[in-house]
Design an enzyme around this catalytic site. Structure first.
Site, PDB file in Angstrom:
ATOM      1  N   LYS A 105      36.769  32.847  34.917  1.00  0.00           N
ATOM      2  CA  LYS A 105      37.885  31.897  34.934  1.00  0.00           C
ATOM      3  C   LYS A 105      37.347  30.582  34.439  1.00  0.00           C
ATOM      4  O   LYS A 105      36.138  30.422  34.277  1.00  0.00           O
ATOM      5  CB  LYS A 105      38.464  31.752  36.349  1.00  0.00           C
ATOM      6  N   ARG A 106      38.225  29.600  34.187  1.00  0.00           N
ATOM      7  CA  ARG A 106      37.733  28.286  33.803  1.00  0.00           C
ATOM      8  C   ARG A 106      36.742  27.785  34.867  1.00  0.00           C
ATOM      9  O   ARG A 106      36.882  28.088  36.053  1.00  0.00           O
ATOM     10  CB  ARG A 106      38.897  27.296  33.658  1.00  0.00           C
ATOM     11  N   LYS A 162      44.852  41.108  37.999  1.00  0.00           N
ATOM     12  CA  LYS A 162      44.368  42.044  36.971  1.00  0.00           C
ATOM     13  C   LYS A 162      43.247  42.909  37.517  1.00  0.00           C
ATOM     14  O   LYS A 162      43.175  44.123  37.258  1.00  0.00           O
ATOM     15  CB  LYS A 162      43.882  41.269  35.734  1.00  0.00           C
ATOM     16  N   HIS A 203      52.494  24.351  38.314  1.00  0.00           N
ATOM     17  CA  HIS A 203      51.319  25.230  38.321  1.00  0.00           C
ATOM     18  C   HIS A 203      50.097  24.620  38.980  1.00  0.00           C
ATOM     19  O   HIS A 203      49.027  25.225  38.944  1.00  0.00           O
ATOM     20  CB  HIS A 203      50.928  25.624  36.896  1.00  0.00           C
ATOM     21  N   THR A 227      45.633  34.680  38.440  1.00  0.00           N
ATOM     22  CA  THR A 227      46.211  35.884  37.841  1.00  0.00           C
ATOM     23  C   THR A 227      45.117  36.902  37.521  1.00  0.00           C
ATOM     24  O   THR A 227      45.389  38.096  37.470  1.00  0.00           O
ATOM     25  CB  THR A 227      47.023  35.542  36.569  1.00  0.00           C
ATOM     26  N   LYS A 253      37.284  25.897  41.960  1.00  0.00           N
ATOM     27  CA  LYS A 253      37.139  27.357  41.924  1.00  0.00           C
ATOM     28  C   LYS A 253      35.792  27.815  42.518  1.00  0.00           C
ATOM     29  O   LYS A 253      35.570  28.995  42.731  1.00  0.00           O
ATOM     30  CB  LYS A 253      37.290  27.866  40.496  1.00  0.00           C
TER      31      LYS A 253
END
Ligand code: 26V
Length: 823
Positions: free
Chosen positions: A559-560, A671, A367, A667, A565
């Site tokens: 998100k985290r 969504k 992952h 993910t 990111k």
């Protein structure tokens, strides 16, 4: 007990509603022990959960019986994390009982949504990896596949986040405080797990060496079962979570010495093993307790799997025909050494046969490519904690490296690179290498990720085992993420397509393509989105006292918090927009609400500083009259599964802006697409496949590709060049660095700006800034034309069918597990 089971979950006729009401009151009285005239809403939640659980339980037993009778091959999904969230609504919708229970409660003067709000989340995961495991369980059950989860029943899930003076503060998540109504404790399902101790070598009659592991310190693993109800005609599968319990050994020893207190202390210390989920998914911390957790749940799960297989009366050679085990990242990879130990030391198999069986059973999902998140453990720690496993790992390594040496003679460097042991510095066990060598399939979680996995971190292995590596792109369950979270849009889709078959066959959403051109449909689609935004605004008003304008563009990154990111890139755009509005206050700005949410690992200084920066910028902007009605920034505290379900249906613009090549899949991107958001994103992870599915013209792609970035780095990336070349970028960075948003502490954010300018900008924020801002301008232009935006949003929903976790699970079942749906 009859009355609890008579009621038909789905029927809304008055007789049935009456029976549900009786069942609820009975449960309140007899199971919760409360008088109906003196109750808290929580009491009704527990009563309701028990009635719903009863109905699921019958189907669950049927499913288990059926699996037993058909003796079909099963898959066991081993994961340190299952980020389930709340269960009530999902269970009601999957079993079709939602409307009946809603009416029953309404009759009794109660509201199902409010009662549901009493449920604590099962937040037994950090983020994407744990939530993926939960989506996969939903799909396995919905597809009637014999798939079982194994994990840990942590007393404390991921911490809850509070924002105090703009800073993240962590609080313990005591989710079991009032009990968990969904679980069945199984005090009789108890296995012994060994740690530490010493090895004694013996010789078999046939001269083979065998090992006994003696004088160990043991912990018991006790099972708790959570039924997982599939949608509609699906089965009800099982998630088995292990809790640590003390053995009675201490009791006996210390009681004999008359030391009662010491005995109880020892008990507490072994039960600490399943106390808390590790909240850091960004750096490998190498803590002994974490390795103990990993071995603890792996050992218990394998014992349980073998009991079910019936080792006593069956030939172990058949095990791979009955059992597949999926390793969710390397966290359970010690299972490979553990199964070898069982086969060799407990069942006396020869090495080659044992290893052949092992490799056929296991498969491993990777992952992340980030080196700092790849698990390695000090050999010294392993040797103390799991001496026999270390020996087996050395033996696996020896045979593997011998083989490599035969195939590539003289390539000493190859041997060093692929070894299961990292010999540089202090010796360490490389868990990913163990997982690859001990599995028959290794998969990445999106096309780009799987390619990069084979061309970078596992390049040598891809050459050694070319057939082992595959891609299976992630998916998310449309039950929770569209049907449940977004009833408005779900209802509209059902009406437009003529039935709700799309809920279990998501590719049917393609049928919406022609409706993108239908003005009437678009208008209803826009209304559904607006209602979701208004609902979110209402919730944030109530909870945080915020005033959001549902007519503004909702631009969301949830998100985290992690440097890769690039929440910082998002904030640089916000500051740039702020400056533009301040410079031209009377221009026709498209009103925007930028929403950020996510948790930072408690020890991750930069990530925590990003949260503070967002809150400081928000405060300055809120005080500025020039910004009102034009731009607002909001940090939503304590982002979790329930919050995600409120936010995602309300998103216009989905921020998926990781540095190309770093986000394995993502993910939340799927969504949001499913819920009619447009993506602004890099060509990273599953964004690439989203672009393929919905059409490249229907999202906003910007930034360097992974290949271009590699090339830029080869040439020598100079963040200063971008700083000097772009005056808006320079201005934004200077403001942050000089304390414009933190006048009380002007240097507060210097570490962030320094990481970009002085620290080499590892995540290429500056390199992508200009293109990102340009893409944001394109966003404004399109949003200015509501009809054109809605057309593209419909096409995003229509193209999201590929991202159902049902599709992912079918791929796993077909290309790795070799399991079938049951009749
Ligand atoms: C690593 C560690 C390191 C040791 C301490 C605890 C811990 C917990 C989790 C992790 C792994 C994090 C990897 C992860 O969550 N990856 C995410 O997986 C998602 C599902 O495949 C994927 O969509 C995301 O892109 C990816 O970041």
């Amino acid at each position: 007990m009859k009355e609890f089971h008579d009621a038909d979950a789905a029927s809304t006729n008055p007789k049935n509603i009456g029976e549900l009401k009786t069942a609820l009151v009975n449960r309140l009285i007899y199971s919760i022990g409360k008088d109906p005239i003196d109750t808290h809403e929580r009491d009704w939640f527990f009563a309701l959960a028990h009635v719903v659980r009863d109905q699921i339980t019958l189907r669950w037993m049927e499913s288990m019986r059926q699996y037993y009778l058909s003796d079909a091959k099963r898959v066991y999904y081993l994961s340190m994390e299952f980020l389930i969230g709340r269960t009530l609504d999902n269970a009601l919708l999957n079993t079709g009982g939602y409307e009946a229970f809603r009416l029953a409660l309404e009759d009794m003067g109660m509201n199902l949504d409010e009662i549901g709000g009493e449920e604590e989340e099962a937040a037994l995961g950090n983020g994407g990896l744990g939530r993926l495991a939960a989506c996969f369980l939903d799909s396995l059950a919905s597809l009637r596949m014999p798939g079982f989860g194994y994990g840990i029943r942590y007393d404390y899930g991921i911490f809850s986040q509070r924002i105090e003076d703009g800073w993240q503060v962590e609080h313990p998540d005591n989710w079991l405080r009032y009990g968990n109504p969904w679980e069945f404790a199984r005090p009789e399902v108890l296995y012994r797990v060994q740690f530490y101790g010493r090895l004694v070598e013996t010789q078999d009659t046939d001269g083979q060496r065998r090992y006994q592991w003696l004088d160990t310190q043991d912990v018991m693993a006790m099972a708790y079962d959570l039924p997982i109800p599939g949608y509609g005609e699906g089965t009800v599968n099982n998630l088995r979570l292990w809790a640590a319990k003390a053995t009675r050994d201490f009791e006996l020893r210390y009681f004999n010495e008359g030391n009662y207190i010491k005995a109880v202390e020892q008990k507490t210390s072994s039960e600490n093993l399943s106390k808390v989920l590790y909240p850091d998914d960004t750096t490998q911390m190498g803590r002994e307790l974490r390795l103990k957790q990993e071995y603890f749940f792996v050992s218990a799960s394998l014992q349980d799997i073998l009991v079910h297989f019936g080792t006593e009366h069956r030939d172990l050679a058949e095990l791979p025909d009955e059992v597949a085990i999926q390793l969710n990242d390397t966290h359970p990879a010690i299972a490979i050494a553990e199964l070898m130990r069982i086969l060799l030391d407990q069942h006396g198999l020869a090495w080659d046969q044992a290893f052949g069986i092992t490799v056929r059973i296991f498969a491993y999902t990777n992952h992340t490519l980030l080196p700092e998140a790849l698990e390695t453990w000090p050999v010294r720690l392993f040797e103390r904690l799991l001496p026999r496993h270390l020996q087996i790992i050395y033996d696996i390594n020896q045979k593997f490296l011998d083989e490599v040496g035969r195939r590539f003679p003289g390539d000493g460097d190859l041997i060093r690179r692929v070894s299961l042991i990292d010999e540089d510095g202090g010796k360490r066990v490389r868990m990913s290498h163990l997982a690859i060598v001990g599995s028959h399939k290794v998969n990445g979680v999106a096309k780009l990720h799987s390619e990069l996995m084979q061309s970078t971190i596992f390049r040598d292995f891809a050459r050694l085992f070319p057939d082992r590596f595959i891609n299976i792109t992630n998916g998310v369950t449309p039950r929770r993420w569209l049907h449940q979270a977004n009833p408005g849009l779900a209802g509209l889709i059902t009406e437009a397509l003529g039935d709700s078959a799309w809920v279990s066959d998501l590719e049917r959403l393609r049928g919406l393509v022609p409706l993108a051109g239908d003005a009437e449909f678009r208008s209803r689609f826009r209304t559904a989105k607006f209602d979701n935004k208004a609902r979110l605004a209402g919730l944030l008003k109530q909870r945080l006292g915020l005033a959001l304008d549902p007519a503004s563009l909702f631009d969301v990154q949830i998100k985290r918090i992690h440097e890769y990111k690039r929440q910082l890139l998002n904030l640089l755009h916000v500051v740039t927009r702020y400056n533009r509005i301040k410079d031209q206050p009377t221009a026709a700005w498209i009103p925007r609400t930028v929403i950020l949410g996510g948790k930072a690992a408690p020890g991750y200084r930069m990530a925590k500083l990003v949260i503070k920066l967002a809150n400081d910028i928000a405060r300055v902007m809120d005080r500025d009259p020039a910004l009102q009605g034009r731009l607002k920034l909001v940090f939503v505290p304590d982002y979790n599964v329930s919050r995600a379900m409120e936010l995602i249906p309300a998103v216009d613009l989905s921020e998926q802006i990781s540095t190309a090549g770093t986000e394995a899949s993502g993910t939340s991107n799927m969504k949001m697409t499913m819920n009619g958001a447009l993506t602004i994103g890099t060509l990273d992870g599953a964004n690439i496949e989203i672009a393929e599915q919905v059409g490249r013209d229907n999202l906003f792609i910007f930034g360097l590709t992974a290949g271009e970035l590699a090339e830029l780095r080869r040439r020598g990336y100079q963040p200063w060049d971008y700083y000097h070349a772009n005056s808006e970028l320079r201005r934004a960075l200077d403001m942050i660095a000089s304390g414009y948003f933190s006048p009380e502490e002007p240097d507060r954010f210097k570490p962030l700006v320094d990481s970009l300018l002085m620290g080499g900008d590892q995540w290429a924020v500056l390199a992508d800034y200009a293109d990102y801002v340009a893409a944001q301008e394109a966003v404004d232009r399109l949003y200015g034309d509501g009809e054109a935006w809605a057309r593209q949003a419909v096409l995003n929903v229509a193209g999201s069918g590929w991202f159902s976790s049902d599709r992912s699970i079918r791929e796993y079942a077909g290309s790795i597990w070799n399991i079938q749906p049951q009749a």
